[in-house]
Design a protein around this motif. Sequence first.
Motif, PDB file in Angstrom:
ATOM      1  N   MET A  46      44.537  58.470  41.535  1.00 56.19           N
ATOM      2  CA  MET A  46      45.193  57.352  42.234  1.00 56.19           C
ATOM      3  C   MET A  46      43.835  56.619  42.324  1.00 56.19           C
ATOM      4  SD  MET A  46      47.520  56.048  43.969  1.00 56.19           S
ATOM      5  CE  MET A  46      48.031  54.715  44.616  1.00 56.19           C
ATOM      6  N   ALA A  47      43.153  56.343  42.371  1.00 56.35           N
ATOM      7  CA  ALA A  47      41.638  55.598  42.928  1.00 56.35           C
ATOM      8  C   ALA A  47      41.148  55.217  41.485  1.00 56.35           C
ATOM      9  CB  ALA A  47      40.519  56.626  43.539  1.00 56.35           C
ATOM     10  N   ILE A  48      41.614  55.777  40.166  1.00 54.08           N
ATOM     11  CA  ILE A  48      40.827  54.654  39.362  1.00 54.08           C
ATOM     12  C   ILE A  48      41.778  53.912  38.845  1.00 54.08           C
ATOM     13  CG2 ILE A  48      42.346  55.937  37.710  1.00 54.08           C
ATOM     14  CD1 ILE A  48      38.564  54.712  37.217  1.00 54.08           C
ATOM     15  N   VAL A  49      43.402  53.959  39.673  1.00 57.36           N
ATOM     16  CA  VAL A  49      44.932  53.213  39.425  1.00 57.36           C
ATOM     17  C   VAL A  49      44.221  52.334  40.403  1.00 57.36           C
ATOM     18  CG1 VAL A  49      46.685  52.506  39.966  1.00 57.36           C
ATOM     19  CG2 VAL A  49      46.389  54.761  38.676  1.00 57.36           C
ATOM     20  N   LEU A  50      43.872  52.365  41.734  1.00 53.54           N
ATOM     21  CA  LEU A  50      43.683  50.789  42.328  1.00 53.54           C
ATOM     22  C   LEU A  50      42.729  49.665  41.962  1.00 53.54           C
ATOM     23  CD1 LEU A  50      43.897  52.898  45.651  1.00 53.54           C
ATOM     24  CD2 LEU A  50      45.441  51.051  44.849  1.00 53.54           C
ATOM     25  N   LYS A  51      40.991  51.171  41.920  1.00 53.70           N
ATOM     26  CA  LYS A  51      40.560  50.179  40.735  1.00 53.70           C
ATOM     27  C   LYS A  51      40.661  49.143  39.500  1.00 53.70           C
ATOM     28  CE  LYS A  51      36.582  52.890  41.541  1.00 53.70           C
ATOM     29  NZ  LYS A  51      35.666  54.440  41.389  1.00 53.70           N
ATOM     30  N   ILE A  52      41.519  49.778  38.387  1.00 50.75           N
ATOM     31  CA  ILE A  52      41.957  48.593  37.139  1.00 50.75           C
ATOM     32  C   ILE A  52      42.482  48.098  38.140  1.00 50.75           C
ATOM     33  CG2 ILE A  52      43.752  49.766  34.977  1.00 50.75           C
ATOM     34  CD1 ILE A  52      42.667  52.433  35.123  1.00 50.75           C
ATOM     35  N   ILE A  53      44.053  48.440  38.962  1.00 54.58           N
ATOM     36  CA  ILE A  53      44.919  47.119  39.643  1.00 54.58           C
ATOM     37  C   ILE A  53      43.414  45.822  40.054  1.00 54.58           C
ATOM     38  CG2 ILE A  53      45.974  46.369  41.313  1.00 54.58           C
ATOM     39  CD1 ILE A  53      47.504  49.235  40.466  1.00 54.58           C
ATOM     40  N   ALA A  54      43.066  45.768  40.613  1.00 58.30           N
ATOM     41  CA  ALA A  54      41.776  45.475  41.393  1.00 58.30           C
ATOM     42  C   ALA A  54      41.117  44.634  40.428  1.00 58.30           C
ATOM     43  CB  ALA A  54      40.911  46.142  42.878  1.00 58.30           C
ATOM     44  N   THR A  55      40.716  45.311  39.119  1.00 59.36           N
ATOM     45  CA  THR A  55      40.270  44.756  37.901  1.00 59.36           C
ATOM     46  C   THR A  55      40.671  43.903  37.396  1.00 59.36           C
ATOM     47  OG1 THR A  55      38.430  47.152  38.161  1.00 59.36           O
ATOM     48  CG2 THR A  55      38.707  45.003  35.602  1.00 59.36           C
ATOM     49  N   LEU A  56      42.283  44.043  36.799  1.00 64.13           N
ATOM     50  CA  LEU A  56      42.673  43.075  36.739  1.00 64.13           C
ATOM     51  C   LEU A  56      42.592  41.818  37.393  1.00 64.13           C
ATOM     52  CD1 LEU A  56      45.757  45.737  35.345  1.00 64.13           C
ATOM     53  CD2 LEU A  56      44.503  43.611  33.816  1.00 64.13           C
ATOM     54  N   LEU A  57      43.559  41.986  38.481  1.00 62.05           N
ATOM     55  CA  LEU A  57      43.679  41.226  39.413  1.00 62.05           C
ATOM     56  C   LEU A  57      42.607  39.903  39.586  1.00 62.05           C
ATOM     57  CD1 LEU A  57      46.095  42.367  42.757  1.00 62.05           C
ATOM     58  CD2 LEU A  57      46.463  40.821  40.257  1.00 62.05           C
ATOM     59  N   GLY A  58      41.803  40.642  39.869  1.00 58.72           N
ATOM     60  CA  GLY A  58      40.063  39.612  39.326  1.00 58.72           C
ATOM     61  C   GLY A  58      39.746  39.526  38.665  1.00 58.72           C
ATOM     62  N   SER A  59      39.853  40.097  37.327  1.00 62.69           N
ATOM     63  CA  SER A  59      40.213  38.975  35.864  1.00 62.69           C
ATOM     64  C   SER A  59      40.656  37.690  35.897  1.00 62.69           C
ATOM     65  CB  SER A  59      40.087  39.561  34.893  1.00 62.69           C
ATOM     66  OG  SER A  59      39.621  41.438  35.128  1.00 62.69           O
ATOM     67  N   VAL A  60      42.637  38.235  36.588  1.00 63.01           N
ATOM     68  CA  VAL A  60      43.444  37.003  36.218  1.00 63.01           C
ATOM     69  C   VAL A  60      42.812  35.956  37.042  1.00 63.01           C
ATOM     70  CG1 VAL A  60      45.958  36.119  36.559  1.00 63.01           C
ATOM     71  CG2 VAL A  60      45.309  38.585  35.877  1.00 63.01           C
ATOM     72  N   ALA A  61      42.197  36.613  38.474  1.00 60.28           N
ATOM     73  CA  ALA A  61      41.966  35.526  39.161  1.00 60.28           C
ATOM     74  C   ALA A  61      40.709  34.515  39.116  1.00 60.28           C
ATOM     75  CB  ALA A  61      41.588  35.700  40.830  1.00 60.28           C
ATOM     76  N   LEU A  62      39.773  35.079  38.115  1.00 62.33           N
ATOM     77  CA  LEU A  62      38.315  34.325  37.282  1.00 62.33           C
ATOM     78  C   LEU A  62      38.776  33.356  36.247  1.00 62.33           C
ATOM     79  CD1 LEU A  62      35.872  34.974  37.670  1.00 62.33           C
ATOM     80  CD2 LEU A  62      35.415  36.487  35.691  1.00 62.33           C
ATOM     81  N   ALA A  63      40.193  34.070  35.944  1.00 59.47           N
ATOM     82  CA  ALA A  63      41.022  33.477  34.809  1.00 59.47           C
ATOM     83  C   ALA A  63      40.761  32.121  35.057  1.00 59.47           C
ATOM     84  CB  ALA A  63      41.578  34.206  33.801  1.00 59.47           C
ATOM     85  N   LYS A  64      41.935  32.057  36.732  1.00 62.65           N
ATOM     86  CA  LYS A  64      42.090  30.665  36.273  1.00 62.65           C
ATOM     87  C   LYS A  64      41.193  29.667  37.366  1.00 62.65           C
ATOM     88  CE  LYS A  64      45.936  30.125  39.674  1.00 62.65           C
ATOM     89  NZ  LYS A  64      46.678  29.803  38.405  1.00 62.65           N
ATOM     90  N   THR A  65      40.019  30.630  37.917  1.00 66.81           N
ATOM     91  CA  THR A  65      39.482  29.800  38.583  1.00 66.81           C
ATOM     92  C   THR A  65      38.113  29.153  37.154  1.00 66.81           C
ATOM     93  OG1 THR A  65      39.570  31.518  40.379  1.00 66.81           O
ATOM     94  CG2 THR A  65      36.498  29.619  39.264  1.00 66.81           C
ATOM     95  N   VAL A  66      38.200  29.405  36.144  1.00 68.67           N
ATOM     96  CA  VAL A  66      37.548  28.713  34.665  1.00 68.67           C
ATOM     97  C   VAL A  66      38.724  28.498  34.433  1.00 68.67           C
ATOM     98  CG1 VAL A  66      36.933  29.079  32.247  1.00 68.67           C
ATOM     99  CG2 VAL A  66      36.740  31.162  34.215  1.00 68.67           C
TER     100      VAL A  66
END
Lengths: 232, 117
Positions: free
Chosen positions: B1-21
């Motif tokens: 479960m913990a790994i799933v949350l980490k992956i979700i957080a990474t995906l959301l963070g990456s999308v937000a980073l892409a939008k910032t760029v």
Amino acid sequence: MKIAVIMPVFNEADVIEKVIKRVPKKLPNDGWVKVFVVDDGSDDNSSQIARRAGATVLRHPINLGVGAATITGIRAALMLGADVLVTIDSDGQHDPLEIKKLVSPIVKDGYDFVIGSRFKVNGQKKAPWHRLLGNYIMNIITFCFYGVWASDTQSGFKAFSRKAAQSMQLSFFGYEICSEMIGEIKKRKLRYREVPIKIIYSDYSLRKGQSPLNAINILLRMISRIILGGHK
Amino acid sequence: MAIVLKIIATLLGSVALAKTVLAYKAKEDSFTVSLVWAIVWVGIIFIAWRPATIDQIADIFDGRSTTIGQIAGIGFVLLVFVLYRMYLKAHRQEQKIIALTRHIALQGLAKKNKRQK
């Protein structure tokens, strides 16, 4: 038959005159062919050039997006009694001489909506790979959201009947309007088909076109609409 | 479960980073603002994979790591609520601006059409 050719424009002073002048002045009908240029808050003199070239120009005082400009063009065309509406990119990517190909299925065969597909047959070879990939991803996203498959959901070259234009409820103001239109085909039970069209990729049109990364923005807006609702 | 949350957080963070760029490239945000948000999103991805970092930072100050976690949790919920309200307000303003801009664009054509009829 009154045909409205709608061109959303943003800073296309370099090419807009050429594109407008290639629009056929008469198609086989007794009515008119009018070009509606919707200047979406350009910083250059696109409006003046378009007006000199013979287009009916509508001007947004601020930039809203291609979707908002398209909707303004549709409203203007319906106001003047257009029977068939055609949307076309203003950066020279599409050949206005192919308008006949899109209008014909509506006039002769009773279709409501015709999509000009850049990726049927000839178009496939000339598109850069990242554009092909970006468009394919958008086709999948559009299918997931709206349940309609088309080979070129993001094509700006489309034609639709007056009945289709009046029935569609469009509200997206960015490029996601392309997917929204596809969704409206299913929602309003419109008869549709795709016809192959040429892509004219020049350095200019490649520079002006959508970045494949923009698919992220489009997807997020579509998801936001589902979660948070939209206003029509 | 913990790994799933980490992956979700990474995906959301990456999308937000892409939008910032994308926002920086489109000149919608300045370099400073874009840099700040990029650091925030990278920080969120980092903390998703190393959550103990928050406690380590709290230890540096006064060792009350549990309290910091609770405050962070409440703060997060408040933040989500405020963001939601801001989104709704911005969306409504946007719709009004679009309607007004369209009205201005179509005004001339409507008057001309009326005169011709």
